[in-house]
Structure formats: C-alpha cells, structure tokens
Design an enzyme around this catalytic site. Structure first.
Site, PDB file in Angstrom:
ATOM      1  N   ASP A  49      -2.021 -11.537   4.530  1.00 27.89           N
ATOM      2  CA  ASP A  49      -3.464 -11.514   4.803  1.00 27.89           C
ATOM      3  C   ASP A  49      -3.998 -12.878   5.250  1.00 27.89           C
ATOM      4  O   ASP A  49      -5.181 -12.999   5.580  1.00 27.89           O
ATOM      5  CB  ASP A  49      -4.230 -11.053   3.552  1.00 27.89           C
ATOM      6  CG  ASP A  49      -3.954  -9.585   3.252  1.00 27.89           C
ATOM      7  OD1 ASP A  49      -3.623  -8.825   4.192  1.00 27.89           O
ATOM      8  OD2 ASP A  49      -4.051  -9.187   2.078  1.00 27.89           O
ATOM      9  N   GLN A  78       0.837  -1.206   0.000  1.00 31.88           N
ATOM     10  CA  GLN A  78       0.000   0.000   0.000  1.00 31.88           C
ATOM     11  C   GLN A  78       0.870   1.254   0.000  1.00 31.88           C
ATOM     12  O   GLN A  78       0.591   2.212  -0.724  1.00 31.88           O
ATOM     13  CB  GLN A  78      -0.938  -0.016   1.207  1.00 31.88           C
ATOM     14  CG  GLN A  78      -1.966  -1.134   1.133  1.00 31.88           C
ATOM     15  CD  GLN A  78      -2.838  -1.230   2.365  1.00 31.88           C
ATOM     16  OE1 GLN A  78      -2.654  -0.502   3.334  1.00 31.88           O
ATOM     17  NE2 GLN A  78      -3.794  -2.139   2.334  1.00 31.88           N
ATOM     18  N   ARG A  86     -11.573 -11.149   7.925  1.00 34.24           N
ATOM     19  CA  ARG A  86     -10.781 -12.385   7.797  1.00 34.24           C
ATOM     20  C   ARG A  86     -10.800 -13.211   9.092  1.00 34.24           C
ATOM     21  O   ARG A  86     -10.742 -14.439   9.040  1.00 34.24           O
ATOM     22  CB  ARG A  86      -9.355 -12.062   7.368  1.00 34.24           C
ATOM     23  CG  ARG A  86      -9.296 -11.351   6.011  1.00 34.24           C
ATOM     24  CD  ARG A  86      -7.970 -11.488   5.325  1.00 34.24           C
ATOM     25  NE  ARG A  86      -7.826 -10.504   4.260  1.00 34.24           N
ATOM     26  CZ  ARG A  86      -8.399 -10.582   3.065  1.00 34.24           C
ATOM     27  NH1 ARG A  86      -9.170 -11.614   2.766  1.00 34.24           N
ATOM     28  NH2 ARG A  86      -8.212  -9.624   2.167  1.00 34.24           N
TER      29      ARG A  86
HETATM   30  C1  S3P Z   1      -2.707  -4.660   0.078  1.00 34.01           C
HETATM   31  C2  S3P Z   1      -1.529  -4.693   0.774  1.00 34.01           C
HETATM   32  C3  S3P Z   1      -1.387  -5.305   2.107  1.00 34.01           C
HETATM   33  C4  S3P Z   1      -2.559  -6.224   2.422  1.00 34.01           C
HETATM   34  C5  S3P Z   1      -3.875  -5.603   2.087  1.00 34.01           C
HETATM   35  C6  S3P Z   1      -3.950  -5.269   0.602  1.00 34.01           C
HETATM   36  C7  S3P Z   1      -2.739  -4.016  -1.247  1.00 34.01           C
HETATM   37  O1  S3P Z   1      -1.329  -4.281   3.080  1.00 34.01           O
HETATM   38  O2  S3P Z   1      -2.543  -6.575   3.797  1.00 34.01           O
HETATM   39  O3  S3P Z   1      -4.942  -6.477   2.415  1.00 34.01           O
HETATM   40  O4  S3P Z   1      -3.735  -4.186  -1.981  1.00 34.01           O
HETATM   41  O5  S3P Z   1      -1.767  -3.326  -1.583  1.00 34.01           O
HETATM   42  P1  S3P Z   1       0.070  -3.588   3.515  1.00 34.01           P
HETATM   43  O6  S3P Z   1       0.553  -2.788   2.369  1.00 34.01           O
HETATM   44  O7  S3P Z   1      -0.309  -2.728   4.694  1.00 34.01           O
HETATM   45  O8  S3P Z   1       0.961  -4.716   3.890  1.00 34.01           O
END
Ligand code: S3P
Length: 434
Positions: A316, A170, A388
């Site tokens: 996840d 993210q 989840r």
């Molecule tokens: C995601 C990145 C992950 C993941 C989330 C979706 C994404 O989060 O846990 O469910 O779509 O880029 P983080 O970037 O906080 O690890």
C-alpha cells in the site's frame, strides 16, 4: 469533486497519532459481529471504508453503538446469528470490505448482494469467487468477474487446500472466513507471506487456528467469543508523514502508537536503505500486535532497487515511495508490483503520469517503474480518486518550486479522515477546495 492545493508552510514538526488501522478495523467489526457476546473496539478507524463495513453488519441485524468517536460496542449475534439484509450491501470504495464479506456471506443461510462505488466496481473479484466456488459457494458477478456480487445462501461449504496464485491478504482472509462455515479443514498457502490480521484475530476470539508466515489452517464449526480490541494507528497513514519529514529539511515528527506488524512495514526497510533516519521507540504489544512510536528526522535519500521480497510488505506504500524516489538522488527501480495496477486505481499509471506532470522522469513497466530523482515543478496532477495517490502528491507539494494542484481528493476520507488538518498542524500548507 474536491481539489487540493499543496505547498510547504515550514519545516515539519509535530507529535501526532494518525487514525486507526484500516485492515484491523474492518476485521474487528466482522469478527465481533459473529462472536458470542459484546466486544468493545477502541481506536476504530472512522473512515468511509470501515464505516461501510459497520453499516453492512447493521443491515444484517447487528446493534453497533458508537459511544464516542473511534469507539464501537458490537453486540455480537454469534456465527449463525446474522439476518438477511433487506437491500444490497454497499461496500463503498473498500476492496477489503467486499472481498472479506464475500467469504463470510458465502457461508450464510441467506442470499446477499455486494455492491461498490465506481472504483470498486472495476476491481477484480474472480480471485475470491474462484476459491469460494471450489468450497461450494454460489457467487455470480458481472462480466469479467466484476461487482456486484450476488451470493447464494444455504450452500454446504467444504474445506479446501488452496494455493493462492497472487499474494493477497484479502483473498486469504475471504477463504478463511468461509472456512469458519465449511465442513472439514480449510488451508491456504501464499506465494509470499501477507498481513496476518485475520489469523491473529480469529485466534484472539478463540477460534482454533494454526498459522505461520505464508500459510494458515482452520476447521469449521467452532465459536468466537467476544473480546475487546484496541486498534493501533495505521502504518500506511503514518507513511505519508515518514516520507514528508524525511524529505523536508529541518523536520522532525513523532508518530504515536503505530502498528509495526512486519507484514506492513516494508517501507521502513526501503526508506532506511535509501538513507532515512527513522527510529522506533517504546516498542510494545497492544492486543497482540507490535506497536511503537516512530521518530523521523530529515535525511537526504538516494535511489535503490527495491528488493522483491519487500513488495508484499509495502504493497500500500508504493504511491508514497514514488514520491520519495522522485526526491532522491539517483535512480529507483520497482519491479514485481503488478498488483498496483488493480488497487483503488492503477497506481503505477496514476503516479507515473502525475510525476511526469511535475517534471520527474519516470519509465513505467508492466510490474513497476524506474524513477529518476529530480526536482518537482509545480503543476496539476490527478489523483484519479485514489486516497493514497492524493496524499502522496500532497507530500510532493512540500518540495515543489510552485504549489501543486491535486484533483479528485474526496476519497482521502476512506482511510484518513482529518488528513488535511493533521498535516497542516505539522507544517503542510494544504488548502482543500482551493
Ligand atoms: C488488505 C490487503 C491488501 C491491501 C489492502 C488491505 C487487507 O490487499 O492492499 O489495502 O486488509 O487484507 P490485497 O489482498 O489485494 O493485496
């Protein structure tokens, strides 16, 4: 408040397609919205998180048609075509929506505000604010770097070379999306490679980008060209069925069209190390993403030390891994997963508390847990509003001596609309609002 009661109805059988990938669905709406031309998205996740992202762009002037469920036609406005939203943008429960939008909105000519639900309002945003500020963005948050985020428009962004302190797709994506609007080169490096959907999709929409495991680099000022996107089934949603069919004797389930991007499938490796019988068949590429059908048959599991390098690739999937570990013979040790404490809930605390209520021995550590395999008693657990965790406890109910009552399950609709019906069709005995 929606509660579930979970018990086993029979061995699990079925041939199912779980809904579309959440990460890809968010990104598809975002990039199609700032592309030139019309894009058709098929397999779009009709979840609350991804619908909130589509609504966000509708607020900014996008015409997004929904000719049938799981399909969107996005009439892109081009990179500079978004319009000032008349009200704060509500990202709901979606960390991905808020963090990626923060990057994209930092480059716009107008001010905007991002808000979220109670869970999202507790999640750390400094991790995106800090690098975006270095690029020249102006973003105010509440004390502690919490939402709402007030994003100033008309900032002249410039590229940076950023080394991420935590492995986060993210954060990486927020920086890259801001980089589209920045002068010069934006580059990111990660401590461990994370999912690369933003990079792949930018390339597919024609934006020049270089990337590899753990790094990406682009420059501002190019164009995105509309294209059609076929979203594969979400591995993270398939994961509940992979574990359920592994644990319940006599089970066999086929999961169709599952995205098996290596940055998402750490759970497959962990489960196979534990003794699972899961085969990928009919491997193919759908819109540049690796996809396969996964055939899972019952197999007894044993505990493992989860390899550190698998953690980002299954970030996840820890709630459902807790359930697999609790049903396995022996001890499972999880470490290096402190990020679980800042997901939709503190997933280490929520899963440990729930498992203890079901008579499983769990020791919590700051960055993981030590789980002793045993037998689930029936009882009451709280999902803490975390989709989840709710679905993971539903899988525990298949093996428990008495039914398990699971509290606060409404947020399952954020990522997996129709879970109860699909699961019951395979042999779960799930009753909503029981
Ligand atoms: C995601 C990145 C992950 C993941 C989330 C979706 C994404 O989060 O846990 O469910 O779509 O880029 P983080 O970037 O906080 O690890």
């Amino acid at each position: 408040m929606s509660d579930w009661l979970s018990a086993l109805a029979g061995p699990l059988r079925g041939d199912v397609r779980v809904p579309g990938d959440k990460s890809i669905s968010h990104r598809a709406i975002m990039l199609a919205s700032i592309a030139d031309g019309t894009s058709r998205i098929t397999g779009f996740l009709e979840g609350e998180d991804t619908r909130a992202t589509a609504r966000a762009f509708a607020q900014m002037g996008l015409v997004i048609e929904a000719p049938r469920p799981s399909e969107r036609i996005v009439h892109g406005l081009g990179a500079r075509g978004l319009r000032v939203p008349s009200a704060p943008i509500d990202c709901g429960n979606a960390g991905t929506g808020m963090r990626l939008l923060a990057g994209l909105l930092a480059g716009q000519a107008f001010d905007s505000t991002l808000i979220g639900d109670e869970s999202l309002s507790r999640r750390p945003m400094r991790r995106v604010i800090e690098p975006l500020a270095r690029m020249g963005a102006r973003i105010d948050a509440e004390q502690g770097g919490l939402p709402p985020l007030r994003i100033g428009g008309n900032c002249a962004l410039h590229g940076i070379d950023y080394e991420l302190p935590v492995a986060s797709a993210q954060v990486k994506s927020a920086i890259l999306l801001a980089g589209l609007y920045a002068d010069g080169v934006t580059s990111v490096r990660e401590p461990h490679p994370t999912r690369d959907y933003t990079e792949r999709m930018l390339a597919a929409f024609g934006w020049p980008i270089e990337f590899g495991p753990g790094w990406a680099k682009l420059s501002g000022g190019h164009h995105l060209t509309a294209r059609d996107i076929d979203v594969p089934a979400d591995f993270s949603s398939a994961a509940f069925f992979l574990v359920a069919a592994t644990l319940v004797p006599g089970s066999e389930i086929t999961l169709r069209d599952v995205g098996i991007n290596p940055r998402r499938t750490g759970l497959l490796h962990a489960l196979r190390m534990m003794g699972a019988d899961i085969n990928g068949v009919n491997p193919r590429s759908v819109g540049g993403e690796p996809v396969a059908d996964l055939v899972v048959r019952h197999a007894p599991l044993h505990g493992i030390d989860v390899p550190l390098e698998l953690v980002p690739d299954m970030i996840d999937e820890f709630p459902i891994l807790f359930i697999a570990a609790a049903a396995a013979r022996g001890t499972t040790r999880i470490r290096g997963a402190a990020e679980l404490r800042v997901k939709e809930s503190d997933r280490i605390a929520v899963m440990a508390k729930g498992l203890r209520a079901l008579d499983i021995r769990v020791e919590e550590t700051p960055d993981g847990a030590i789980i002793e395999g045993g037998r689930f008693a029936g009882g009451e657990v709280d999902s803490a509003g975390d989709h989840r965790c709710a679905m993971s406890f539903a899988v525990a109910g298949l093996l428990a001596s008495e039914p398990i009552r699971i509290g606060d399950c409404a947020n399952v609709a954020t990522s997996f609309p129709g879970f109860v019906e699909l699961a019951n069709g395979c042999g779960f005995g799930l009753r909503a609002n029981a």
